[in-house]
Design a protein around this motif. Sequence first.
Motif, PDB file in Angstrom:
ATOM      1  N   ASP A 125     -10.237 -38.920  -7.054  1.00 60.68           N
ATOM      2  CA  ASP A 125     -10.702 -38.718  -8.277  1.00 60.68           C
ATOM      3  C   ASP A 125      -9.964 -39.737  -9.495  1.00 60.68           C
ATOM      4  O   ASP A 125      -8.759 -39.918  -9.896  1.00 60.68           O
ATOM      5  CB  ASP A 125     -10.568 -37.040  -8.369  1.00 60.68           C
ATOM      6  CG  ASP A 125     -10.643 -35.471  -7.758  1.00 60.68           C
ATOM      7  OD1 ASP A 125     -11.537 -36.500  -6.990  1.00 60.68           O
ATOM      8  OD2 ASP A 125     -10.851 -34.461  -8.323  1.00 60.68           O
ATOM      9  N   ARG A 126     -10.675 -39.661 -10.561  1.00 61.99           N
ATOM     10  CA  ARG A 126     -10.683 -40.391 -11.513  1.00 61.99           C
ATOM     11  C   ARG A 126     -10.513 -41.693 -11.103  1.00 61.99           C
ATOM     12  O   ARG A 126      -8.961 -42.178 -11.925  1.00 61.99           O
ATOM     13  CB  ARG A 126      -9.911 -39.327 -12.307  1.00 61.99           C
ATOM     14  CG  ARG A 126     -10.754 -38.019 -13.658  1.00 61.99           C
ATOM     15  CD  ARG A 126      -9.151 -36.853 -13.959  1.00 61.99           C
ATOM     16  NE  ARG A 126     -10.173 -36.123 -13.799  1.00 61.99           N
ATOM     17  CZ  ARG A 126      -9.571 -35.266 -15.094  1.00 61.99           C
ATOM     18  NH1 ARG A 126      -8.916 -35.487 -15.809  1.00 61.99           N
ATOM     19  NH2 ARG A 126     -10.540 -33.663 -15.239  1.00 61.99           N
ATOM     20  N   TYR A 127     -10.685 -42.645 -10.952  1.00 58.91           N
ATOM     21  CA  TYR A 127      -9.717 -43.433  -9.771  1.00 58.91           C
ATOM     22  C   TYR A 127     -10.351 -44.761 -10.791  1.00 58.91           C
ATOM     23  O   TYR A 127      -9.636 -46.058 -10.397  1.00 58.91           O
ATOM     24  CB  TYR A 127      -9.833 -43.566  -8.670  1.00 58.91           C
ATOM     25  CG  TYR A 127      -9.351 -44.761  -8.021  1.00 58.91           C
ATOM     26  CD1 TYR A 127      -8.371 -44.787  -7.286  1.00 58.91           C
ATOM     27  CD2 TYR A 127      -9.930 -45.900  -6.989  1.00 58.91           C
ATOM     28  CE1 TYR A 127      -7.238 -45.548  -6.898  1.00 58.91           C
ATOM     29  CE2 TYR A 127      -9.335 -46.844  -6.628  1.00 58.91           C
ATOM     30  CZ  TYR A 127      -7.565 -46.648  -6.510  1.00 58.91           C
ATOM     31  OH  TYR A 127      -7.249 -47.499  -5.757  1.00 58.91           O
ATOM     32  N   ASP A 168     -11.589 -47.132 -13.903  1.00 55.32           N
ATOM     33  CA  ASP A 168     -12.706 -47.345 -15.176  1.00 55.32           C
ATOM     34  C   ASP A 168     -13.997 -48.203 -15.606  1.00 55.32           C
ATOM     35  O   ASP A 168     -14.416 -46.659 -16.856  1.00 55.32           O
ATOM     36  CB  ASP A 168     -11.633 -48.700 -15.960  1.00 55.32           C
ATOM     37  CG  ASP A 168     -10.325 -48.125 -15.693  1.00 55.32           C
ATOM     38  OD1 ASP A 168      -9.734 -47.127 -15.952  1.00 55.32           O
ATOM     39  OD2 ASP A 168      -9.352 -49.516 -14.834  1.00 55.32           O
ATOM     40  N   ARG A 226     -17.136 -38.460 -10.582  1.00 53.21           N
ATOM     41  CA  ARG A 226     -16.206 -37.686 -10.176  1.00 53.21           C
ATOM     42  C   ARG A 226     -14.730 -38.709  -9.930  1.00 53.21           C
ATOM     43  O   ARG A 226     -14.074 -38.504 -10.392  1.00 53.21           O
ATOM     44  CB  ARG A 226     -15.676 -37.092  -8.344  1.00 53.21           C
ATOM     45  CG  ARG A 226     -14.927 -36.379  -7.810  1.00 53.21           C
ATOM     46  CD  ARG A 226     -14.308 -36.067  -6.622  1.00 53.21           C
ATOM     47  NE  ARG A 226     -15.714 -36.322  -5.266  1.00 53.21           N
ATOM     48  CZ  ARG A 226     -14.772 -37.322  -4.962  1.00 53.21           C
ATOM     49  NH1 ARG A 226     -13.072 -37.429  -5.283  1.00 53.21           N
ATOM     50  NH2 ARG A 226     -14.395 -38.666  -4.168  1.00 53.21           N
ATOM     51  N   LYS A 269     -13.011 -42.208 -14.313  1.00 54.15           N
ATOM     52  CA  LYS A 269     -12.476 -41.720 -15.273  1.00 54.15           C
ATOM     53  C   LYS A 269     -13.038 -41.027 -16.709  1.00 54.15           C
ATOM     54  O   LYS A 269     -13.944 -41.629 -17.291  1.00 54.15           O
ATOM     55  CB  LYS A 269     -11.316 -42.631 -16.187  1.00 54.15           C
ATOM     56  CG  LYS A 269     -10.167 -43.299 -14.942  1.00 54.15           C
ATOM     57  CD  LYS A 269      -9.647 -43.953 -15.761  1.00 54.15           C
ATOM     58  CE  LYS A 269      -8.457 -45.046 -14.760  1.00 54.15           C
ATOM     59  NZ  LYS A 269      -7.947 -46.086 -15.133  1.00 54.15           N
ATOM     60  N   PRO A 270     -12.853 -39.744 -17.118  1.00 56.03           N
ATOM     61  CA  PRO A 270     -13.281 -39.113 -18.577  1.00 56.03           C
ATOM     62  C   PRO A 270     -12.931 -40.478 -18.800  1.00 56.03           C
ATOM     63  O   PRO A 270     -12.173 -41.038 -19.426  1.00 56.03           O
ATOM     64  CB  PRO A 270     -12.326 -38.485 -18.798  1.00 56.03           C
ATOM     65  CG  PRO A 270     -11.565 -38.003 -17.261  1.00 56.03           C
ATOM     66  CD  PRO A 270     -11.412 -39.322 -16.722  1.00 56.03           C
ATOM     67  N   ASN A 308     -19.147 -40.806 -18.693  1.00 56.07           N
ATOM     68  CA  ASN A 308     -18.280 -40.536 -18.026  1.00 56.07           C
ATOM     69  C   ASN A 308     -17.670 -39.029 -19.629  1.00 56.07           C
ATOM     70  O   ASN A 308     -16.414 -39.479 -20.230  1.00 56.07           O
ATOM     71  CB  ASN A 308     -17.630 -39.781 -17.091  1.00 56.07           C
ATOM     72  CG  ASN A 308     -17.036 -39.214 -16.373  1.00 56.07           C
ATOM     73  OD1 ASN A 308     -17.778 -37.877 -16.680  1.00 56.07           O
ATOM     74  ND2 ASN A 308     -16.182 -39.485 -15.021  1.00 56.07           N
ATOM     75  N   LYS A 341     -15.268 -36.887 -21.883  1.00 62.08           N
ATOM     76  CA  LYS A 341     -13.862 -36.569 -21.684  1.00 62.08           C
ATOM     77  C   LYS A 341     -13.442 -35.426 -22.077  1.00 62.08           C
ATOM     78  O   LYS A 341     -14.652 -34.558 -22.227  1.00 62.08           O
ATOM     79  CB  LYS A 341     -13.079 -36.818 -23.666  1.00 62.08           C
ATOM     80  CG  LYS A 341     -13.191 -38.512 -23.290  1.00 62.08           C
ATOM     81  CD  LYS A 341     -12.475 -39.231 -24.108  1.00 62.08           C
ATOM     82  CE  LYS A 341     -12.277 -40.954 -24.048  1.00 62.08           C
ATOM     83  NZ  LYS A 341     -10.898 -41.084 -24.854  1.00 62.08           N
TER      84      LYS A 341
END
Lengths: 125, 202
Positions: free
Chosen positions: B101-103, B105, B128, B131-132, B200, B202
Amino acid sequence: MDHRIFFVAGDLIANLLVGALVGLVSAIFVGVGWNMLLAMILAMMLGMLIGGLTFFPLSLLFGAMEVMLPAMLTGMISGMVVGMRGTMHSMTPYEGAAIGGICGLVCILIIWVINSRLRGVKSHG
Amino acid sequence: MDKYTQKKWDKAAPHFDMMAGGGAEKRWKPFKETLFSNMEGNILFLALGTGLDIPTFPKGKNISAIDISPRMLELAQARIDEYDGSITAEVMDVHDLKYADRYFDQVFTSCTFCSVPNPIEGLKSLKRVLKPGGDLYMFEHTGSKYYPFKVMMDLMTQLSKRLGPDMNRTTVANVAAAGFEVLEVNNLFLDVVKTIKCRNPK
């Protein structure tokens, strides 16, 4: 429209060819005295089919959607116009091709105008 | 792994450069170069195919790339080797990404979501691993909302989906439905060929 000369010329040539082919086939297919509405609908459908099929070889050179949609519009309009005229006057295949070719050039001009209205940034979040 | 889709694209692989690498690629190259010039940080590129997009990537980037078709990636290897940077290509289904998850940029796609069988689920999967605050940049062709183009694309999809992509996808709506914030839609040809920039939240 794409301003690169290769694609401007490509758009014109592709639609001229598709229009001429559809016009030629429609002139052969439709006879004088046919019901005009039926002839227009049948030739329009035939034109769209031919436009959709000729897209494949033309796309190798000139693009994907930029070729497919104008080719199908050209097929539709050329078939309709030549089909309509074919019910009223006896027409040689060459006359059909000439009218179809002109329809093709008009169609690509229309597409360029529509594209100039639609292209560009349309929404921001 | 979606075996039906994998088989379809494996079958298309030997002819893919002939069909997609000619006029379309020449027509779209400047727009792709502009879109991909945004590449920064840890990047995922979706559906690398035979690597036709690689020459439009900026130099010196570190890119993870996936494709569902092993045959496509075999053909992409020569272009991967020529790239002045790093591309790690793996066979992977977007519906089942193996990344944490959040891998990433950023995520980039190029004519991808015309072919993903379940586009909203695929986009949720991208969300998924992004990254936020990370951006999703897409170069896509979609359906048109204008007549007669809408009808034409619906008709052509009946043929094209058997061999490759759908031509009538509602990708901008799908992106929003997957939970992305749509920042910009730039129409390149009618409302059909476009770049889409999303974030995505935040």
